[in-house]
Scaffold this motif. Structure first.
Motif: not given
Length: 170
Positions: A28-35, A81-86
């Motif tokens: 998420a940090t690398a892509l500038g996305a919400d985690f 963008k979104a990155v989710a841990a699931c």
């Protein structure tokens, strides 16, 4: 799947201890996305069950998956963008999540049972006991070739995984 840098959402998935949170945060940090940390969206009764060593049923996971899907959809609708841990262990769970954001991709962190068990045993302050690692593997349906998914070796370094993932499509 060679365009991970351009997809609206990535769900980092796999069994407990595969590295979802560490990889998800770094990605998420690398892509500038919400985690989005899926574990934080479990209702208290799910956390209590897992803390007691009871695996969740499909029915108990439905509301949790919807909460994650809604967070993803909100980020994407807001132009982020979104990155989710699931864990997203079953295809049915991935299909349910995909309804919230049809362009999402699943990043499957594959690890063996011993690695997962060791990592879960070494975590501090997490509700998931090592006794549930085997149930995670029993539930796991690895993504099929017809799913929007990429598999990587979850035993690699977080930095190595993120470099590989964001390097795809360049």
């Amino acid at each position: 799947m060679n365009h991970l840098r351009t997809v609206p959402a990535i769900v980092v998935m796999g069994v407990a201890g595969c590295g979802k949170t560490a990889v998800g945060e770094a990605l998420a940090t690398a892509l500038g996305a919400d985690f989005i940390e899926g574990d934080r969206l479990h209702p208290p009764e799910n956390v209590s069950r897992m803390s007691r060593g009871e695996p969740l049923t499909d029915a108990l996971r439905e509301g949790w998956l919807d909460a994650i899907g809604e967070r993803i959809a909100t980020s994407v609708a807001d132009g982020r963008k979104a990155v989710a841990a699931c864990s997203a262990l079953k295809r049915a769970y991935r299909d349910r999540l995909s309804r919230f954001c049809p362009g999402m991709v699943f990043l499957y962190l594959k690890v063996d049972r011993e690695t997962a068990w060791r990592r879960v045993a070494n975590r501090k302050g997490h509700f998931m006991p090592t006794s549930l690692v085997d149930s995670q593997f029993a539930t796991l349906e690895e993504p099929s070739a017809d799913e929007r998914a990429v598999m990587v070796d979850g035993t690699r370094s977080v930095a190595g995984i993120v470099k590989e993932v964001i390097g795809r499509g360049q």
